[in-house]
Motif scaffolding. Structure first.
Motif, short mmCIF file in Angstrom:
data_model
loop_
_atom_site.label_atom_id
_atom_site.label_comp_id
_atom_site.label_asym_id
_atom_site.label_seq_id
_atom_site.Cartn_x
_atom_site.Cartn_y
_atom_site.Cartn_z
N MET A 220 0.85 -1.20 0.00
CA MET A 220 0.00 0.00 0.00
C MET A 220 0.88 1.24 0.00
N ILE A 221 0.31 2.31 -0.56
CA ILE A 221 0.96 3.62 -0.50
C ILE A 221 0.22 4.43 0.55
N ILE A 222 0.97 4.91 1.54
CA ILE A 222 0.38 5.75 2.59
C ILE A 222 1.30 6.94 2.79
N ARG A 223 0.75 8.13 2.54
CA ARG A 223 1.49 9.38 2.68
C ARG A 223 2.82 9.38 1.92
N GLY A 224 2.80 8.86 0.71
CA GLY A 224 3.99 8.89 -0.14
C GLY A 224 5.02 7.81 0.16
N GLU A 225 4.74 6.95 1.10
CA GLU A 225 5.63 5.85 1.45
C GLU A 225 4.97 4.54 1.02
N VAL A 226 5.80 3.53 0.71
CA VAL A 226 5.29 2.23 0.26
C VAL A 226 5.53 1.23 1.39
N TYR A 227 4.47 0.46 1.69
CA TYR A 227 4.52 -0.51 2.78
C TYR A 227 4.12 -1.88 2.26
N ASP A 228 4.84 -2.91 2.69
CA ASP A 228 4.46 -4.29 2.41
C ASP A 228 3.76 -4.81 3.66
N LEU A 229 2.45 -4.86 3.62
CA LEU A 229 1.65 -5.24 4.79
C LEU A 229 1.17 -6.69 4.73
#
Length: 126
Positions: free
Chosen positions: A63-72
């Motif tokens: 997911m992209i959250i506030r311009g950062e990419v996270y592998d959740l």
């Protein structure tokens, strides 16, 4: 004589039982202490929205959250709410969903600290 033998045997037996019981409850120590793990720096990959869109499955959820990419991916089963709440956002920009939880309530500071663990990079222009 038999009575003394019986009493001493009984006492020795219970001393052995207590000694074994006491050592069984003692925590075992590792033979070699492992050094403390250094905190790993967050990966600094740069991803496009197209890159993130390729990871839209429950077992592979970015997911992209506030311009950062996270592998959740690994977090979904541990999410306090029903995992189905997160699944529609896999592979997408989810800042607003994270900010409001879909109900207008923000995530806690604790959730922000948890989220940081899953950061894999930043968003770059396509």
């Amino acid at each position: 004589m038999m009575r003394k033998l019986y009493l001493s045997s009984t006492v020795m037996f219970w001393i052995a039982v207590v000694a074994l019981w006491g050592t069984a409850d003692a925590p075992s120590k590792p033979a070699i202490a492992s050094p403390p793990q250094a905190e790993q720096p967050a990966p600094s990959g740069r991803y496009t929205t197209r890159d993130v869109a390729r990871h839209a499955l429950p077992k592979d959820c970015w997911m992209i959250i506030r311009g950062e990419v996270y592998d959740l991916s690994s977090y979904i089963p541990d999410h306090p709410a029903d995992p189905a709440v997160m699944l529609p956002w896999c592979g997408r920009e989810a800042s607003e969903a994270y900010r409001t939880k879909g109900t207008g309530r923000a995530h806690s500071a604790y959730a922000d600290r948890q989220l940081a663990r899953y950061r894999i990079g930043t968003l770059k222009a396509p």
